[in-house]
Design a protein around this motif. Sequence first.
Motif, PDB file in Angstrom:
ATOM      1  N   ALA A   1       0.811  -1.210   0.000  1.00 11.78           N
ATOM      2  CA  ALA A   1       0.000   0.000   0.000  1.00 11.78           C
ATOM      3  C   ALA A   1       0.847   1.263   0.000  1.00 11.78           C
ATOM      4  O   ALA A   1       0.333   2.352  -0.160  1.00 11.78           O
ATOM      5  N   ALA A   2       2.152   1.122   0.190  1.00  8.35           N
ATOM      6  CA  ALA A   2       3.019   2.296   0.258  1.00  8.35           C
ATOM      7  C   ALA A   2       3.335   2.805  -1.140  1.00  8.35           C
ATOM      8  O   ALA A   2       3.400   2.024  -2.086  1.00  8.35           O
ATOM      9  N   PRO A   3       3.523   4.124  -1.265  1.00  6.47           N
ATOM     10  CA  PRO A   3       3.880   4.658  -2.570  1.00  6.47           C
ATOM     11  C   PRO A   3       5.225   4.113  -3.038  1.00  6.47           C
ATOM     12  O   PRO A   3       6.121   3.875  -2.242  1.00  6.47           O
ATOM     13  N   VAL A   4       5.346   3.897  -4.334  1.00  3.93           N
ATOM     14  CA  VAL A   4       6.600   3.442  -4.928  1.00  3.93           C
ATOM     15  C   VAL A   4       7.146   4.580  -5.782  1.00  3.93           C
ATOM     16  O   VAL A   4       6.422   5.148  -6.595  1.00  3.93           O
ATOM     17  N   VAL A   5       8.400   4.917  -5.544  1.00  2.64           N
ATOM     18  CA  VAL A   5       9.016   6.013  -6.283  1.00  2.64           C
ATOM     19  C   VAL A   5      10.063   5.456  -7.234  1.00  2.64           C
ATOM     20  O   VAL A   5      10.889   4.644  -6.849  1.00  2.64           O
ATOM     21  N   GLN A   6       9.997   5.878  -8.471  1.00  5.35           N
ATOM     22  CA  GLN A   6      10.926   5.410  -9.499  1.00  5.35           C
ATOM     23  C   GLN A   6      11.729   6.602 -10.008  1.00  5.35           C
ATOM     24  O   GLN A   6      11.165   7.611 -10.446  1.00  5.35           O
ATOM     25  N   ILE A   7      13.061   6.518  -9.918  1.00  2.00           N
ATOM     26  CA  ILE A   7      13.881   7.625 -10.418  1.00  2.00           C
ATOM     27  C   ILE A   7      14.802   7.188 -11.554  1.00  2.00           C
ATOM     28  O   ILE A   7      15.555   7.978 -12.090  1.00  2.00           O
ATOM     29  N   ASP A   8      14.736   5.897 -11.908  1.00  4.52           N
ATOM     30  CA  ASP A   8      15.475   5.405 -13.071  1.00  4.52           C
ATOM     31  C   ASP A   8      14.489   5.121 -14.199  1.00  4.52           C
ATOM     32  O   ASP A   8      13.378   4.651 -13.955  1.00  4.52           O
ATOM     33  N   ASN A   9      14.911   5.371 -15.426  1.00  4.77           N
ATOM     34  CA  ASN A   9      14.056   5.106 -16.585  1.00  4.77           C
ATOM     35  C   ASN A   9      12.666   5.719 -16.423  1.00  4.77           C
ATOM     36  O   ASN A   9      11.654   5.082 -16.693  1.00  4.77           O
ATOM     37  N   VAL A  10      12.632   6.965 -15.959  1.00  6.02           N
ATOM     38  CA  VAL A  10      11.355   7.658 -15.801  1.00  6.02           C
ATOM     39  C   VAL A  10      10.822   7.998 -17.188  1.00  6.02           C
ATOM     40  O   VAL A  10      11.571   8.459 -18.046  1.00  6.02           O
ATOM     41  N   PRO A  11       9.538   7.731 -17.429  1.00 10.13           N
ATOM     42  CA  PRO A  11       8.979   8.027 -18.752  1.00 10.13           C
ATOM     43  C   PRO A  11       8.978   9.530 -19.051  1.00 10.13           C
ATOM     44  O   PRO A  11       9.180  10.348 -18.150  1.00 10.13           O
ATOM     45  N   LEU A  12       8.690   9.864 -20.290  1.00  3.62           N
ATOM     46  CA  LEU A  12       8.565  11.270 -20.672  1.00  3.62           C
ATOM     47  C   LEU A  12       7.324  11.865 -20.029  1.00  3.62           C
ATOM     48  O   LEU A  12       6.332  11.180 -19.791  1.00  3.62           O
ATOM     49  N   CYS A  13       7.407  13.160 -19.777  1.00  7.18           N
ATOM     50  CA  CYS A  13       6.269  13.878 -19.201  1.00  7.18           C
ATOM     51  C   CYS A  13       5.106  13.835 -20.179  1.00  7.18           C
ATOM     52  O   CYS A  13       5.264  14.195 -21.352  1.00  7.18           O
ATOM     53  N   PRO A  14       3.926  13.388 -19.746  1.00  4.79           N
ATOM     54  CA  PRO A  14       2.777  13.335 -20.657  1.00  4.79           C
ATOM     55  C   PRO A  14       2.294  14.717 -21.066  1.00  4.79           C
ATOM     56  O   PRO A  14       1.539  14.859 -22.019  1.00  4.79           O
ATOM     57  N   ARG A  15       2.720  15.733 -20.322  1.00  4.77           N
ATOM     58  CA  ARG A  15       2.243  17.081 -20.614  1.00  4.77           C
ATOM     59  C   ARG A  15       3.131  17.813 -21.622  1.00  4.77           C
ATOM     60  O   ARG A  15       2.642  18.481 -22.524  1.00  4.77           O
ATOM     61  N   CYS A  16       4.470  17.698 -21.468  1.00  8.49           N
ATOM     62  CA  CYS A  16       5.366  18.459 -22.352  1.00  8.49           C
ATOM     63  C   CYS A  16       6.381  17.564 -23.060  1.00  8.49           C
ATOM     64  O   CYS A  16       7.181  18.057 -23.852  1.00  8.49           O
ATOM     65  N   GLU A  17       6.393  16.266 -22.762  1.00 17.09           N
ATOM     66  CA  GLU A  17       7.264  15.295 -23.405  1.00 17.09           C
ATOM     67  C   GLU A  17       8.745  15.483 -23.095  1.00 17.09           C
ATOM     68  O   GLU A  17       9.603  14.947 -23.786  1.00 17.09           O
ATOM     69  N   ALA A  18       9.055  16.257 -22.067  1.00 13.66           N
ATOM     70  CA  ALA A  18      10.428  16.339 -21.571  1.00 13.66           C
ATOM     71  C   ALA A  18      10.659  15.113 -20.676  1.00 13.66           C
ATOM     72  O   ALA A  18       9.704  14.528 -20.169  1.00 13.66           O
ATOM     73  N   PRO A  19      11.929  14.717 -20.485  1.00 14.84           N
ATOM     74  CA  PRO A  19      12.188  13.577 -19.599  1.00 14.84           C
ATOM     75  C   PRO A  19      11.682  13.863 -18.179  1.00 14.84           C
ATOM     76  O   PRO A  19      11.919  14.946 -17.648  1.00 14.84           O
ATOM     77  N   GLY A  20      10.972  12.910 -17.608  1.00 13.96           N
ATOM     78  CA  GLY A  20      10.477  13.086 -16.252  1.00 13.96           C
ATOM     79  C   GLY A  20      11.591  12.915 -15.235  1.00 13.96           C
ATOM     80  O   GLY A  20      12.575  12.222 -15.487  1.00 13.96           O
ATOM     81  N   LEU A  21      11.442  13.559 -14.085  1.00 14.57           N
ATOM     82  CA  LEU A  21      12.448  13.458 -13.017  1.00 14.57           C
ATOM     83  C   LEU A  21      12.190  12.259 -12.133  1.00 14.57           C
ATOM     84  O   LEU A  21      13.097  11.584 -11.672  1.00 14.57           O
ATOM     85  N   MET A  22      10.922  12.007 -11.875  1.00 15.07           N
ATOM     86  CA  MET A  22      10.555  10.993 -10.909  1.00 15.07           C
ATOM     87  C   MET A  22       9.125  10.541 -11.184  1.00 15.07           C
ATOM     88  O   MET A  22       8.283  11.341 -11.560  1.00 15.07           O
TER      89      MET A  22
END
Length: 116
Positions: A6-27
Motif C-alpha cells: 500500500a506504500a507509494p513506490v518512487v521510481q527515479i530510473d528510466n522515468v517516462p517522458l512527461c505526458p504534458r510536455c514530453e520532456a524527460p520526467g524526473l521521478m
Amino acid sequence: MTEDAAAPVVQIDNVPLCPRCEAPGLMLARFPSSWKNEQGTDVDGFKEALLCTGCDATDPAATDLLALFTVDGWLSPENLALFTELAAAWIAVAALRKVHQRNLTDEVERFRRGEL
Ligand SMILES: [Zn+2]
C-alpha cells in the motif's frame, strides 16, 4: 494487501517522458488509490504521478522537491531523509489532485448523459 504493497513506490530510473510536455520526467510515483465503481463497490488500484521540471515548476507542492534535484543533483546519503520527506508530501498532494480530476471527469460524464 500488506502494508508494503500500500506504500507509494518512487521510481527515479528510466522515468517516462512527461505526458504534458514530453520532456524527460524526473521521478515517477505510483501510489495506491481506491475508488467506487458503478455498483458502489470499493476498487483498489494505483495511480501514477510524474514529476516534471518544467510543468511542476510553479506547483507549490513540487518546488522544494525540484530544488533538491536542482541543487543537489541527485540522491545522496546526506539528502535521502529530506528527499523522502519532500517526496511523501508531493505524493500526498498529487494523490488528492488525481481524485479531484477524476471526480470532475465523472461530473462531466454524468452531465453528458443528462444525469445532472
Ligand atoms: Zn512536463
